[in-house]
Design an enzyme around this catalytic site. Sequence first.
Site, mmCIF file in Angstrom:
data_model
loop_
_atom_site.group_PDB
_atom_site.id
_atom_site.type_symbol
_atom_site.label_atom_id
_atom_site.label_comp_id
_atom_site.label_asym_id
_atom_site.label_seq_id
_atom_site.Cartn_x
_atom_site.Cartn_y
_atom_site.Cartn_z
ATOM 1 N N SER A 4 47.504 67.665 67.362
ATOM 2 C CA SER A 4 47.145 66.631 68.435
ATOM 3 C C SER A 4 45.822 66.351 67.956
ATOM 4 O O SER A 4 45.206 67.187 67.212
ATOM 5 C CB SER A 4 47.085 67.418 69.801
ATOM 6 O OG SER A 4 46.113 66.810 70.792
ATOM 7 N N TYR A 47 44.406 74.272 75.579
ATOM 8 C CA TYR A 47 45.271 73.582 74.970
ATOM 9 C C TYR A 47 44.668 73.332 73.547
ATOM 10 O O TYR A 47 45.388 73.349 72.544
ATOM 11 C CB TYR A 47 45.532 72.241 75.759
ATOM 12 C CG TYR A 47 46.591 71.321 74.846
ATOM 13 C CD1 TYR A 47 47.904 71.548 74.796
ATOM 14 C CD2 TYR A 47 46.064 70.048 74.301
ATOM 15 C CE1 TYR A 47 48.799 70.778 74.027
ATOM 16 C CE2 TYR A 47 46.861 69.185 73.651
ATOM 17 C CZ TYR A 47 48.168 69.467 73.546
ATOM 18 O OH TYR A 47 48.889 68.672 72.815
HETATM 19 P P1 NDP Z 1 57.675 66.505 75.613
HETATM 20 O O1 NDP Z 1 57.188 67.451 76.779
HETATM 21 O O2 NDP Z 1 58.352 65.357 75.653
HETATM 22 O O3 NDP Z 1 58.394 67.714 74.556
HETATM 23 C C1 NDP Z 1 58.198 68.848 74.177
HETATM 24 C C2 NDP Z 1 59.167 69.624 73.702
HETATM 25 O O4 NDP Z 1 58.911 71.021 73.432
HETATM 26 C C3 NDP Z 1 60.419 69.509 74.403
HETATM 27 O O5 NDP Z 1 61.493 69.268 73.436
HETATM 28 C C4 NDP Z 1 60.564 70.824 74.796
HETATM 29 O O6 NDP Z 1 62.055 71.324 75.089
HETATM 30 C C5 NDP Z 1 59.897 71.705 73.839
HETATM 31 N N1 NDP Z 1 59.749 73.105 74.259
HETATM 32 C C6 NDP Z 1 58.820 73.535 75.067
HETATM 33 N N2 NDP Z 1 58.749 74.667 75.166
HETATM 34 C C7 NDP Z 1 59.856 75.122 74.419
HETATM 35 C C8 NDP Z 1 60.068 76.583 73.870
HETATM 36 N N3 NDP Z 1 59.786 77.682 74.607
HETATM 37 N N4 NDP Z 1 61.154 76.473 72.853
HETATM 38 C C9 NDP Z 1 61.615 75.444 72.409
HETATM 39 N N5 NDP Z 1 61.094 74.293 72.763
HETATM 40 C C10 NDP Z 1 60.244 74.137 73.661
HETATM 41 O O7 NDP Z 1 56.173 66.296 74.802
HETATM 42 P P2 NDP Z 1 55.900 65.699 73.527
HETATM 43 O O8 NDP Z 1 56.896 65.102 72.978
HETATM 44 O O9 NDP Z 1 54.746 64.960 73.523
HETATM 45 O O10 NDP Z 1 55.539 66.958 72.679
HETATM 46 C C11 NDP Z 1 55.841 67.412 71.085
HETATM 47 C C12 NDP Z 1 54.684 67.942 70.370
HETATM 48 O O11 NDP Z 1 53.590 66.755 70.490
HETATM 49 C C13 NDP Z 1 53.840 69.024 71.294
HETATM 50 O O12 NDP Z 1 53.549 70.213 70.235
HETATM 51 C C14 NDP Z 1 52.428 68.312 71.813
HETATM 52 O O13 NDP Z 1 51.410 69.148 71.879
HETATM 53 C C15 NDP Z 1 52.329 67.094 70.716
HETATM 54 N N6 NDP Z 1 51.536 66.141 71.236
HETATM 55 C C16 NDP Z 1 52.056 65.348 72.206
HETATM 56 C C17 NDP Z 1 51.043 64.009 72.334
HETATM 57 C C18 NDP Z 1 51.392 63.264 73.395
HETATM 58 O O14 NDP Z 1 50.673 62.435 74.171
HETATM 59 N N7 NDP Z 1 52.700 63.072 73.818
HETATM 60 C C19 NDP Z 1 49.682 63.901 71.852
HETATM 61 C C20 NDP Z 1 49.417 65.131 70.975
HETATM 62 C C21 NDP Z 1 50.099 66.266 70.714
HETATM 63 P P3 NDP Z 1 62.785 72.202 76.060
HETATM 64 O O15 NDP Z 1 61.975 71.908 77.180
HETATM 65 O O16 NDP Z 1 64.240 71.461 76.329
HETATM 66 O O17 NDP Z 1 62.866 73.485 75.513
#
Ligand code: NDP
Length: 247
Positions: free
Chosen positions: A142, A155
């Site tokens: 991020s 975070y």
């Molecule tokens: P989402 O919430 O859409 O996606 C998060 C994903 O992580 C989901 O697929 C969720 O799947 C999965 N996840 C959460 N906990 C677990 C777990 N215990 N085991 C396996 N999978 C898990 O958010 P983003 O797509 O935005 O997030 C993806 C990455 O991008 C993250 O690391 C986030 O920090 C990073 N990011 C995002 C930004 C943004 O503005 N969107 C900015 C900067 C970084 P499920 O719940 O089905 O397990």
Amino acid sequence: MESIKGKVIAITGASSGIGEAIARHLSAEGAKVVLGARRIDNLKTIVESIVSDGGEAIYKKLDVTDTDDVIAFVNYAVEQYGTLDVLVNNAGLMPLSMINSYKIEEWHRMIDVNIKGVLHGIAAALPIFEGKDSGQFVNITSVGDRWVGPTSTVYSATKFAVRAISDGLRQEVSANIRVTLVAPGATESELAESISDPDLKKLAVEKFRKDLLPAAAIARAVAFAVSQPSDVDVNEIVVRPTAQKAL
Ligand code: NDP
């Protein structure tokens, strides 16, 4: 640029947002993609859609906080497709809060998913990469891996940690194993849903999440790094919406 075609690419957190976009984009570029997350209904729907578009994709239920689960996920990719070329450590959550709200369970969850989840991915995939002396980690951090402000303390700490882990890993592994960090700015996804304080969620959405990148923009950055010749390791890519100036 070398082709992505034929590469076996496993993606954690592929059930929504950025992980889903990475799976769709890399599959459209000819990769065989392996999607992992806890919400298998989402994974099934996404995989069916990729396959109906002519792509190759499979999925497996995955909780990145469980070491054995991550090892089983990576091994599933090898069993089904014969190898693993890239692991995208993408799963993450962002329950922002002030430290003096003492949301200790949320701190633990962020540490477990955002940091330990990445370490589990490394522990699972590195033996495979070392066995064939090639492979690539793509760790999604991020802009919070280099910036911290009120409510993002824990975070950002998790993302600073993954940045450190990525650079340490890059130096420790063999000359043929690549480590790439992709740091997104505000991007369309379900990420803000993990903020439990309703006022803070409203503020985050209105103030910090009004100019959003499409998740496909991050997928293109990942594709750029993966598609380079094997002697080129794109170490870091930072991608913000053009309008995001403050953080
Ligand atoms: P989402 O919430 O859409 O996606 C998060 C994903 O992580 C989901 O697929 C969720 O799947 C999965 N996840 C959460 N906990 C677990 C777990 N215990 N085991 C396996 N999978 C898990 O958010 P983003 O797509 O935005 O997030 C993806 C990455 O991008 C993250 O690391 C986030 O920090 C990073 N990011 C995002 C930004 C943004 O503005 N969107 C900015 C900067 C970084 P499920 O719940 O089905 O397990």
